[in-house]
Design a protein around this motif. Structure first.
Motif, PDB file in Angstrom:
ATOM      1  N   UNK A  96      29.775  62.513  30.568  1.00  0.00           N
ATOM      2  CA  UNK A  96      30.660  61.968  31.632  1.00  0.00           C
ATOM      3  C   UNK A  96      31.133  60.423  31.378  1.00  0.00           C
ATOM      4  N   UNK A  97      32.284  60.190  31.494  1.00  0.00           N
ATOM      5  CA  UNK A  97      32.686  58.673  31.404  1.00  0.00           C
ATOM      6  C   UNK A  97      33.563  58.393  32.715  1.00  0.00           C
ATOM      7  N   UNK A  98      33.408  57.161  33.154  1.00  0.00           N
ATOM      8  CA  UNK A  98      34.016  56.614  33.973  1.00  0.00           C
ATOM      9  C   UNK A  98      34.906  55.428  33.701  1.00  0.00           C
ATOM     10  N   UNK A  99      36.089  55.479  33.555  1.00  0.00           N
ATOM     11  CA  UNK A  99      37.145  54.482  33.428  1.00  0.00           C
ATOM     12  C   UNK A  99      37.961  53.976  34.558  1.00  0.00           C
ATOM     13  N   UNK A 100      38.189  52.681  34.316  1.00  0.00           N
ATOM     14  CA  UNK A 100      39.234  52.011  35.110  1.00  0.00           C
ATOM     15  C   UNK A 100      40.654  51.912  34.376  1.00  0.00           C
ATOM     16  N   UNK A 101      41.649  51.895  35.182  1.00  0.00           N
ATOM     17  CA  UNK A 101      42.937  51.951  34.441  1.00  0.00           C
ATOM     18  C   UNK A 101      43.773  51.337  35.433  1.00  0.00           C
ATOM     19  N   UNK A 102      44.976  50.779  34.911  1.00  0.00           N
ATOM     20  CA  UNK A 102      46.057  50.018  35.962  1.00  0.00           C
ATOM     21  C   UNK A 102      47.429  50.805  35.731  1.00  0.00           C
ATOM     22  N   UNK A 103      47.626  51.305  36.522  1.00  0.00           N
ATOM     23  CA  UNK A 103      49.226  52.125  36.832  1.00  0.00           C
ATOM     24  C   UNK A 103      49.643  51.598  38.200  1.00  0.00           C
ATOM     25  N   UNK A 104      50.567  50.873  38.202  1.00  0.00           N
ATOM     26  CA  UNK A 104      51.176  50.185  39.530  1.00  0.00           C
ATOM     27  C   UNK A 104      52.487  50.989  39.776  1.00  0.00           C
ATOM     28  N   UNK A 105      52.785  51.559  41.040  1.00  0.00           N
ATOM     29  CA  UNK A 105      53.965  51.921  41.566  1.00  0.00           C
ATOM     30  C   UNK A 105      53.983  51.452  42.999  1.00  0.00           C
ATOM     31  N   UNK A 106      55.297  50.800  43.011  1.00  0.00           N
ATOM     32  CA  UNK A 106      55.664  50.250  44.286  1.00  0.00           C
ATOM     33  C   UNK A 106      55.823  51.360  45.437  1.00  0.00           C
ATOM     34  N   UNK A 135      38.919  58.836  36.278  1.00  0.00           N
ATOM     35  CA  UNK A 135      39.563  57.444  36.362  1.00  0.00           C
ATOM     36  C   UNK A 135      39.899  56.963  37.672  1.00  0.00           C
ATOM     37  N   UNK A 136      39.812  55.589  37.570  1.00  0.00           N
ATOM     38  CA  UNK A 136      39.873  54.670  38.877  1.00  0.00           C
ATOM     39  C   UNK A 136      40.908  53.714  38.739  1.00  0.00           C
ATOM     40  N   UNK A 137      42.002  53.738  39.564  1.00  0.00           N
ATOM     41  CA  UNK A 137      42.969  52.838  39.307  1.00  0.00           C
ATOM     42  C   UNK A 137      42.822  51.659  40.114  1.00  0.00           C
ATOM     43  N   UNK A 138      42.829  50.451  39.423  1.00  0.00           N
ATOM     44  CA  UNK A 138      42.486  49.035  39.891  1.00  0.00           C
ATOM     45  C   UNK A 138      43.785  48.330  40.089  1.00  0.00           C
ATOM     46  N   UNK A 139      44.982  48.918  39.958  1.00  0.00           N
ATOM     47  CA  UNK A 139      46.261  48.250  40.313  1.00  0.00           C
ATOM     48  C   UNK A 139      45.988  47.681  41.772  1.00  0.00           C
ATOM     49  N   UNK A 140      46.945  46.767  42.078  1.00  0.00           N
ATOM     50  CA  UNK A 140      46.838  46.099  43.502  1.00  0.00           C
ATOM     51  C   UNK A 140      47.757  47.052  44.286  1.00  0.00           C
ATOM     52  N   UNK A 141      47.833  46.888  45.517  1.00  0.00           N
ATOM     53  CA  UNK A 141      49.074  47.565  46.464  1.00  0.00           C
ATOM     54  C   UNK A 141      49.853  46.536  47.179  1.00  0.00           C
ATOM     55  N   UNK A 142      51.409  46.842  47.177  1.00  0.00           N
ATOM     56  CA  UNK A 142      52.255  46.133  47.648  1.00  0.00           C
ATOM     57  C   UNK A 142      52.818  45.076  46.605  1.00  0.00           C
ATOM     58  N   UNK A 143      53.796  44.436  46.861  1.00  0.00           N
ATOM     59  CA  UNK A 143      54.638  43.598  46.027  1.00  0.00           C
ATOM     60  C   UNK A 143      55.256  44.540  44.886  1.00  0.00           C
ATOM     61  N   UNK A 161      43.051  37.943  33.973  1.00  0.00           N
ATOM     62  CA  UNK A 161      42.156  37.908  32.683  1.00  0.00           C
ATOM     63  C   UNK A 161      41.297  39.069  32.505  1.00  0.00           C
ATOM     64  N   UNK A 162      40.909  40.005  33.452  1.00  0.00           N
ATOM     65  CA  UNK A 162      40.116  41.040  33.497  1.00  0.00           C
ATOM     66  C   UNK A 162      41.083  42.272  33.358  1.00  0.00           C
ATOM     67  N   UNK A 163      41.158  42.704  32.143  1.00  0.00           N
ATOM     68  CA  UNK A 163      42.101  43.910  32.011  1.00  0.00           C
ATOM     69  C   UNK A 163      41.009  45.084  32.008  1.00  0.00           C
ATOM     70  N   UNK A 164      41.566  46.255  32.853  1.00  0.00           N
ATOM     71  CA  UNK A 164      40.705  47.609  32.852  1.00  0.00           C
ATOM     72  C   UNK A 164      40.701  48.311  31.441  1.00  0.00           C
ATOM     73  N   UNK A 165      39.944  49.309  31.438  1.00  0.00           N
ATOM     74  CA  UNK A 165      39.868  49.737  30.105  1.00  0.00           C
ATOM     75  C   UNK A 165      41.052  50.478  29.643  1.00  0.00           C
ATOM     76  N   UNK A 166      41.793  50.909  30.436  1.00  0.00           N
ATOM     77  CA  UNK A 166      43.319  51.606  30.122  1.00  0.00           C
ATOM     78  C   UNK A 166      44.454  50.706  31.129  1.00  0.00           C
TER      79      UNK A 166
END
Length: 529
Positions: free
Chosen positions: A53-63, A85-93, A106-111
């Motif tokens: 098992x592997x836990x990864x952070x990823x960034x996928x933003x959708x307004x 996967x855990x999405x670390x993208x912010x909400x809003x904007x 400067x803190x990019x996630x795994x994906x």
């Protein structure tokens, strides 16, 4: 990390990345097989299957959407790969704000999922992991696809010659086509136009002979939903273009070519004669809804699927309404061609592995899962038993899905299928909910290979300096071209009296420098073929 943070905060980089991901609902609606070879390579099992098992952070933003790792397709993928996967993208904007916040941290996630140019721009500064040496062992399915699709491989290769991004790839060729009111043709005893002159005569008849039969001269022979440059949909009838195109192995700028003068002159004439919508610059995206519903729209060049759907939508109120695709009218030089073609990377999206990832090879094995037969079906159709069933070995959407007014939006919101992550679309997903009339048009254009290669400028990757220069030089050129072209079109100034000065002004605005950059990038693209 300190080095990467300083790179990501560089003003030049921030300047070139302020833009959001694109891609609309129908933009995901192509026609069969985009592969150079005509078929997808056989998929093998994912190297990520049956691993720890592997836990990864990823960034996928959708307004518009809340995207997280709990979406059903990601849950199913976790069962097959052991990766959550855990999405670390912010909400809003908006997209640009979210992206710039990520870079500033400067803190990019795994994906990292974003538009291709944005990913490649940070990649060449050390923010992403190059994949070239990892592909053979960790991504055999994605590698097999690239080996069979040299144009895609070349287009995703960054300016430093390396591959960093696993892209979202559309499946198909046909995109837009010419549509005309068949019921109006029948009423006036006319045949579908086959040349630019015949098209002119048909539009003239639509304007003058009252095909809707209401006793008013309210017909709008040709219209467009594009409020900015819809008039340019007609330019190919005179072998012209409002954009960049290929000529003699080089990239040229359409408005700077001699054909543009003729196209600008003729469309201005058509507009003056009432053959083109007088409100073409103001109606915008509602033009089809308004003009077809009022039984006043005659012809349009637009997307196959959504345009053909008006035959169904208007049946209750206009039972005789018949809108049919036709072959492109032959241009003034006698050529029959279509300028649009499905760009396999047209959604300008994908994902990549950040330099912060602890085990890039393991992450890449997960990304490769989406290129297996199982992963591709999951990405395209969603969850078996919920959004589709298998009939004769093929996925078939349920009636609930097919009855949705916006199938793609529904799939994304309920399952995550059709998200613009790194994967390969399957035209079969879209074929099921596309009007039969549209499919006939798609088949006509594909079978006859109407697509003009000179209008298919590939997606190019620029260096940071090149990208910065283009963003500095090209906007004033584009603004000048649009303002002048609209002035000509509406009769505010004659083309004949000002075209030479127009070309000279393009030179003053340093168009030559822009073209030199484009052709340098194009040469790099060709080297990767």
């Amino acid at each position: 990390m300190k080095k990467m943070k300083s790179l990501l905060l560089a003003p030049a980089l921030m300047a070139v990345l302020i833009s959001g991901c694109g891609g609309g609902n129908e933009g995901a609606a192509p026609s069969p097989s985009a592969n150079d070879s005509g078929a997808s390579p056989a998929a093998s099992a994912s190297p990520a299957a049956n691993v720890e098992p592997l836990n990864l952070n990823f960034y996928y933003y959708s307004q518009a959407l809340q995207i997280n790792g709990d979406l059903p397709i990601f849950q199913e993928a976790a069962k097959a790969t052991g990766v959550t996967l855990k999405n670390v993208a912010p909400t809003g904007g908006d997209d640009a704000q979210a992206w710039n916040l990520l870079l500033a941290s400067g803190e990019l996630p795994d994906i990292v999922a974003y538009q291709l140019s944005g990913l490649n721009n940070i990649a060449v500064q050390g923010a992403l992991v190059p994949l070239d040496d990892l592909l053979a062992e960790n991504a055999p399915n994605f590698k097999a696809f690239l080996d069979g699709n040299k144009a895609v491989k070349s287009a995703i290769t960054a300016s430093d010659g390396k591959i960093y991004v696993v892209p979202f790839v559309s499946d198909g060729e046909a995109q837009e086509g010419w549509y005309i009111r068949q019921d109006w043709l029948d009423k006036l005893g006319l045949k579908a136009p086959a040349t630019v002159q015949e098209y002119y005569e048909v539009l003239k008849a639509f304007r003058e002979q009252d095909p809707n039969g209401n006793g008013k001269k309210d017909e709008v022979p040709f219209f467009s939903r594009n409020a900015t440059s819809g008039f340019a949909s007609l330019f190919p009838l005179w072998d012209a273009s409002l954009s960049f195109k290929l000529k003699d192995g080089k990239i040229v700028y359409g408005p700077n070519e001699p054909e543009y003068k003729t196209a600008a002159t003729e469309t201005a004439k058509w507009y003056k004669e009432g053959l083109i919508d007088k409100e073409i610059f103001t109606r915008g995206n509602t033009a089809r809804d308004i003009l077809f519903a009022n039984d006043t729209g005659g012809s349009v060049h637009d997307w196959f699927a959504s345009t053909a759907n008006y035959n169904n939508k208007l049946q209750p109120t206009l039972p005789n309404f018949s809108l049919r695709p036709i072959a492109p009218p032959a241009s003034i030089s006698g050529k029959v061609f279509e300028v649009t073609k499905r760009n396999p990377l047209g959604n300008d999206a994908g994902w990549a592995i950040s330099a912060n990832a602890k085990d890039p090879a393991a992450v890449l094995r997960y990304l490769d899962f989406w290129w297996t037969e199982e992963g591709r079906r999951l990405h395209n159709f969603g969850i078996e038993g919920e959004t589709y069933t298998v009939v004769d070995g093929k996925p078939v959407f349920t009636e609930k899905v097919l009855n949705e007014p916006a199938v793609v939006d529904y799939l994304i919101k309920t399952t995550g299928a059709q998200l613009t992550i790194g994967g390969h679309q399957d035209f079969a997903y879209e074929e099921q909910w596309t009007n039969k009339i549209a499919l006939e048009g798609v088949k006509m254009y594909v079978d006859n290979n109407y697509f003009a290669p000179e209008y298919q400028v590939p997606q190019l990757n620029f260096t940071l300096d090149e990208d910065k220069k283009i963003k500095e030089l090209f906007p004033p050129i584009e603004t000048y071209v649009m303002e002048t072209s609209q002035k000509w079109f509406m009769g505010g100034e004659t083309v004949e009296g000002s075209y030479d000065a127009f070309v000279q002004q393009l030179k003053q605005l340093k168009l030559d420098e822009v073209l030199e950059i484009y052709n340098t990038a194009y040469a790099r693209y060709l080297e990767q073929q």
